[in-house]
Design a protein around this motif. Structure first.
Motif, mmCIF file in Angstrom:
data_model
loop_
_atom_site.group_PDB
_atom_site.id
_atom_site.type_symbol
_atom_site.label_atom_id
_atom_site.label_comp_id
_atom_site.label_asym_id
_atom_site.label_seq_id
_atom_site.Cartn_x
_atom_site.Cartn_y
_atom_site.Cartn_z
ATOM 1 N N CYS A 1 21.161 20.033 71.387
ATOM 2 C CA CYS A 1 21.388 18.981 70.386
ATOM 3 C C CYS A 1 22.414 19.401 69.341
ATOM 4 O O CYS A 1 23.103 18.573 68.765
ATOM 5 C CB CYS A 1 20.072 18.587 69.720
ATOM 6 S SG CYS A 1 19.432 19.870 68.602
ATOM 7 N N GLY A 2 22.510 20.712 69.089
ATOM 8 C CA GLY A 2 23.470 21.177 68.084
ATOM 9 C C GLY A 2 22.975 20.991 66.664
ATOM 10 O O GLY A 2 23.707 21.264 65.711
ATOM 11 N N GLN A 3 21.721 20.519 66.509
ATOM 12 C CA GLN A 3 21.236 20.215 65.159
ATOM 13 C C GLN A 3 19.900 20.850 64.818
ATOM 14 O O GLN A 3 19.556 20.984 63.646
ATOM 15 C CB GLN A 3 21.125 18.692 64.987
ATOM 16 C CG GLN A 3 22.478 18.070 64.734
ATOM 17 C CD GLN A 3 22.527 16.605 65.085
ATOM 18 O OE1 GLN A 3 21.502 16.008 65.428
ATOM 19 N NE2 GLN A 3 23.699 16.012 65.002
ATOM 20 N N CYS A 4 19.147 21.213 65.848
ATOM 21 C CA CYS A 4 17.827 21.762 65.548
ATOM 22 C C CYS A 4 17.964 23.172 64.963
ATOM 23 O O CYS A 4 19.035 23.781 65.003
ATOM 24 C CB CYS A 4 16.948 21.767 66.798
ATOM 25 S SG CYS A 4 17.463 22.974 68.037
ATOM 26 N N CYS B 1 17.276 25.417 72.667
ATOM 27 C CA CYS B 1 17.256 24.136 71.930
ATOM 28 C C CYS B 1 15.901 23.419 72.040
ATOM 29 O O CYS B 1 15.283 23.376 73.093
ATOM 30 C CB CYS B 1 18.364 23.220 72.449
ATOM 31 S SG CYS B 1 18.426 21.649 71.571
ATOM 32 N N LEU B 2 15.469 22.865 70.916
ATOM 33 C CA LEU B 2 14.200 22.134 70.880
ATOM 34 C C LEU B 2 14.354 20.712 71.417
ATOM 35 O O LEU B 2 13.401 20.116 71.878
ATOM 36 C CB LEU B 2 13.678 22.082 69.441
ATOM 37 C CG LEU B 2 13.456 23.436 68.752
ATOM 38 C CD1 LEU B 2 13.086 23.236 67.284
ATOM 39 C CD2 LEU B 2 12.385 24.244 69.486
ATOM 40 N N HIS B 3 15.553 20.179 71.342
ATOM 41 C CA HIS B 3 15.764 18.795 71.786
ATOM 42 C C HIS B 3 16.999 18.638 72.656
ATOM 43 O O HIS B 3 17.929 17.907 72.290
ATOM 44 C CB HIS B 3 15.915 17.860 70.580
ATOM 45 C CG HIS B 3 14.913 18.089 69.503
ATOM 46 N ND1 HIS B 3 13.589 17.749 69.643
ATOM 47 C CD2 HIS B 3 15.042 18.651 68.269
ATOM 48 C CE1 HIS B 3 12.933 18.088 68.539
ATOM 49 N NE2 HIS B 3 13.791 18.634 67.681
ATOM 50 N N CYS C 1 19.405 25.790 67.475
ATOM 51 C CA CYS C 1 20.858 25.651 67.675
ATOM 52 C C CYS C 1 21.620 26.193 66.467
ATOM 53 O O CYS C 1 22.586 26.946 66.626
ATOM 54 C CB CYS C 1 21.236 24.180 67.886
ATOM 55 S SG CYS C 1 20.828 23.565 69.531
HETATM 56 ZN ZN ZN Z 1 19.058 22.059 69.453
#
Ligand code: ZN
Length: 337
Positions: free
Chosen positions: A66-69, A56-58, A72
């Motif tokens: 984050c579940g959004q990058c 994950c990047l964030h 992910c």
């Molecule tokens: Zn992420």
């Protein structure tokens, strides 16, 4: 998809999830894990979330992805070049699949240094596949992490078992199941209904797919409206409204269970004075109440027995529509007698 894995891991296995996020954050991830636990306890979700945490990047300050990058999302969607998930090809995981995986991993990581592979249903590996896999985990590379998933670690070769870190997944607590169902945006009565049908998360997933449970519940409430009035329109309703939702053996069995639950609710209204919020079909409480007033305890009990006996016809390969129609006629008969 990524959000779904996160929700699933956190609601089904909150402790293990927290643990693994911490392990990733402190850089202590082992090179091979054996996740063992019943179907539906969240093994794949945790393997995915742990992998997302690695890439994950964030991630947040506790290590949660984050579940959004982009990382992910690609991991959740099986599109990440450095993360491979292997599932049985038919009944088993074959040696060719493991060889293909090894070929992939002999190349250096496409994008970063880290590579992860997840073997779902790893107990279905053929002996050849298992031995081939053994070579991969015998020569641990710091940059490769393996998650082997199984419903029972006793079915895994001892040589593989001894080279992996065993993580036993506990059964899901009722409370966690309720939490999980709430997150699927189910109403109180739908949650009651779902938990009266099954405690298996795999089956719950099946029930909730495409909002099947809610749809069938509403159609059965429509059916009950005709039944409670002794109206023969309940009969064609089987073909027009119920049958389109019955696709396979599982939905057949659940439909029968749901009809039994209607009468169980009637019983509970009549003798236990249960509140609408505690019933599976509490949304049509007035119908249940009116049936409770019309039927004797004998009639209710024999109704449930009749439904179960009729459903046995399934074994004799009587078409399911025929079974529902017989049940409908029996219900109409009792209510108008
Ligand atoms: Zn992420």
């Amino acid at each position: 998809m990524a959000e779904q894995f996160l929700t699933e891991a956190q609601t089904k296995q909150p402790e293990l999830t927290k643990h693994f996020m911490h392990v990733v954050k402190s850089g202590d991830l082992s090179h091979a894990y054996l996740f063992s636990g019943a179907a539906g306890v969240g093994k794949l979700a945790l393997a995915k979330v742990t992998t997302m945490a690695l890439f994950c990047l964030h991630p947040d300050e506790t290590g949660f992805p984050c579940g959004q990058c982009n990382e992910c999302l690609r991991i959740a969607n099986n599109e990440h070049p450095d993360v491979l998930t292997v599932q049985p090809d038919g009944q088993s995981i074959k040696i060719e699949q493991v060889r293909a995986l090894k070929r992939e991993f002999s190349k250096s990581a496409v994008e970063g240094k880290q590579k992860v592979f997840i073997i779902d249903d790893s107990d279905t590996m053929t002996v050849g596949a298992a031995n081939s896999m053994l070579k991969v985990i015998e020569e641990p590379l710091t940059t490769v992490t393996a998650f082997l998933l199984t419903t029972d670690y006793h079915h895994i070769l001892a040589t593989i078992r001894s080279r992996t870190q065993l993580v036993e997944f506990p059964q899901i607590q009722q409370e966690a199941l309720v939490q999980f169902l709430k997150q699927q945006e189910l109403s109180r009565t739908e949650i009651n209904l779902a938990l009266k049908i099954t405690n298996s998360t795999t089956e719950l997933d099946q029930l909730l797919a495409d909002q099947w449970l809610g749809k069938m519940k509403r159609q059965l409430e429509g059916w009950l409206t005709w039944i409670s009035k002794g109206d023969a329109r309940a009969f064609p309703y089987v073909q027009t409204n119920l049958m389109p939702l019955v696709k396979d053996r599982f939905s057949q069995n659940v439909t029968i269970t749901m009809i039994c639950l209607i009468f169980q609710d009637v019983f509970n209204v009549k003798f236990r004075d249960q509140a609408a919020a505690d019933l599976a079909f509490g949304d049509v409480y007035d119908l249940l109440k009116s049936m409770a007033q019309q039927l004797s305890d004998q009639q209710i009990v024999s109704m449930i027995n009749d439904i179960l006996t009729t459903s046995q016809l399934q074994r004799a390969n009587v078409g399911f529509q025929g079974i529902l129609e017989v049940i409908t006629l029996k219900c109409l008969h009792v209510i108008t007698s």
